[in-house]
Design a protein around this motif. Structure first.
Motif, short mmCIF file in Angstrom:
data_model
loop_
_atom_site.label_atom_id
_atom_site.label_comp_id
_atom_site.label_asym_id
_atom_site.label_seq_id
_atom_site.Cartn_x
_atom_site.Cartn_y
_atom_site.Cartn_z
N ARG A 1 0.77 -1.26 -0.12
CA ARG A 1 -0.05 -0.02 0.07
C ARG A 1 0.99 1.20 -0.05
NH1 ARG A 1 -0.74 -3.33 3.94
NH2 ARG A 1 -2.49 -4.63 4.10
N PHE B 1 -2.84 10.46 -4.05
CA PHE B 1 -3.04 9.34 -4.77
C PHE B 1 -2.83 8.05 -3.74
CE2 PHE B 1 -1.44 5.84 -7.45
CZ PHE B 1 -2.56 5.36 -8.14
N TYR C 1 -2.86 3.53 -3.60
CA TYR C 1 -3.01 2.25 -4.21
C TYR C 1 -2.63 1.36 -3.29
CZ TYR C 1 1.83 2.13 -5.30
OH TYR C 1 3.10 2.14 -5.16
N ALA D 1 -5.67 -4.80 -7.68
CA ALA D 1 -5.32 -3.54 -7.50
C ALA D 1 -6.56 -2.67 -7.07
CB ALA D 1 -4.50 -3.06 -8.73
N ASN D 2 -6.32 -1.69 -6.19
CA ASN D 2 -7.20 -0.63 -5.74
C ASN D 2 -6.37 0.65 -6.08
OD1 ASN D 2 -7.98 -2.53 -2.67
ND2 ASN D 2 -9.39 -2.26 -4.52
N LEU D 3 -7.03 1.35 -6.93
CA LEU D 3 -6.56 2.88 -7.23
C LEU D 3 -7.45 4.01 -6.63
CD1 LEU D 3 -5.35 1.79 -11.01
CD2 LEU D 3 -4.03 1.83 -8.76
N GLU D 4 -7.10 4.78 -6.03
CA GLU D 4 -7.98 5.92 -5.51
C GLU D 4 -7.24 7.13 -5.42
OE1 GLU D 4 -10.77 4.21 -2.25
OE2 GLU D 4 -9.87 5.66 -0.98
N PHE E 1 -12.37 5.89 -7.73
CA PHE E 1 -11.76 4.54 -7.40
C PHE E 1 -11.79 4.04 -8.86
CE2 PHE E 1 -15.76 3.01 -5.70
CZ PHE E 1 -15.90 1.93 -6.29
N ASP F 1 -10.90 -0.34 -9.66
CA ASP F 1 -10.44 -1.72 -8.80
C ASP F 1 -10.46 -2.63 -10.06
OD1 ASP F 1 -10.76 -0.75 -6.34
OD2 ASP F 1 -12.46 -1.75 -5.68
#
Length: 363
Positions: free
Chosen positions: A247, A259, A261, A310-313, A335, A337
């Motif tokens: 993370r 940002f 992730y 993958a989580n992108l936020e 987000f 995902d």
């Protein structure tokens, strides 16, 4: 968001949600004032999804900062509870304890426990390529089962130098399963349909450079762990697994934009029960589908022995508000995902990479 329902066809599935999330108390939004003694907080929980209807409940917590404050830690100890249920037959009640600096040693102990019930828990089969039937061809309740779980997860983290620590984690889960006639679960009859006791021990190492909790703005938190379930631990199933999770939080040149992730890879071998196959290892409870990974897709939509995600936020602070001695941030969080499964059988073919996108507001 979209998902496969039949060969060559796609249909959209939308999930609407309005929720209030408690991020902190006392150490919220970079508050500078040193807090002492006890602090209390509570928020209502309200949401709506097309799957479970209207959800309602409350979260309450108490935080102890000590007579002179907690120093670099968010608090000396916290205790909290959640009551939550929906009009669609789902309930999730939790009890939480966290001691981030146990006896002033830098060691951390936390306990997550709860009772979760599904009148109609989702089960779509194993593997990555598991297309759903068209709605007009799907018998009522075909992808559902009854599920009741009582669980507890104590975790102990011990610093070993610098930002490094080792952690011990134990998962206890007592589960009762109700298999409905003429359903996908009855057809597949995977491991775990009789219910039973899950008991999993984990050992891992973590590297943590986060600037603060819980509203992290910079730093990283990475971990690697091994886990095992065995009758010697009181388990009804025997399996082994490994997990890698990274993370990171990156400020984008200004204080109000971050940002964040998370990348994860998880592997399991052995006879893991179906109701645990979409739940991954590590220090956090991470599920494929639901509200963590592939948000917006049904809980457990994809499950199998090998998982990558993958989580992108993007976290954008819209405003800062003060009430009494507390400071609150209002954040917008769009987000994306991504995730996929390898192995697990199921229909021939490769389901490929699955994704979801959306956004929310956090307090």
């Amino acid at each position: 968001m979209s998902e496969q329902r039949g060969p060559g066809r796609r249909s959209s599935r939308w999930t609407g949600c309005l929720c209030l999330l408690l991020l902190s108390q006392g150490a919220l939004a970079g508050e500078e004032k040193t807090r002492t003694g006890w602090d209390f907080a509570g928020l209502p929980l309200v949401n709506f999804t097309t799957d479970r209807g209207v959800g309602y409940g409350a979260y309450v917590a108490a935080f102890y900062h000590g007579p002179t404050g907690a120093g670099e830690f968010p608090y000396r100890a916290s205790i909290g509870g959640q009551f939550y249920q929906t009009s669609g037959g789902y309930a999730f009640h939790k009890f939480l304890v966290d001691v981030p600096n146990l006896a002033d040693t830098g060691a951390r102990f936390d306990l997550k426990s709860g009772y979760e019930t599904w009148d109609s828990a989702w089960y779509f089969g194993l593997g990555d390529a598991t297309p759903r039937l068209e709605p007009n061809e799907t018998p009522d309740g075909y992808y559902t089962a009854g599920l009741r779980s009582l669980w507890a997860i104590p975790t102990f983290r011990l610093p070993i130098g610098g930002q490094w620590s080792v952690f011990l984690n134990y998962v206890f889960r007592q589960t009762r399963v109700e298999v409905f006639l003429d359903t996908r679960l009855a057809e597949d009859d995977p491991e775990g349909t009789d219910g039973g006791t899950l008991s999993v021990g984990s050992l891992g190492v973590a590297y943590d450079t986060r600037d603060r909790e819980p509203t992290t703005r910079r730093g990283l938190f990475s971990e690697a762990s091994l886990r095992a379930s065995h009758p010697a631990l009181g388990a009804d199933w025997r399996f082994f697994g490994a997990n890698l999770t990274h993370r990171q939080w990156i400020p984008l040149g200004r204080d109000d934009l971050v940002f964040a992730y998370r990348l994860g890879f998880d592997w399991t071998t052995g006879d893991a029960p179906f109701f645990q196959q979409h739940i991954l290892g590590g220090t956090e409870w991470v599920e494929m589908g639901g509200n963590v990974v592939l948000r917006g897709l049904p809980n457990g939509r994809f499950r199998g022995p090998i998982t990558g995600y993958a989580n992108l936020e993007l976290r954008w602070t819209l405003g800062r508000y003060h009430w009494r001695e507390n400071t609150f941030d209002l954040l917008a969080a769009p987000f994306v995902d991504l995730g996929r499964i390898w192995g697990g059988g199921g229909p021939a073919g490769d389901g490929g990479l699955h994704g979801s996108t959306g956004g929310g507001v956090r307090l």
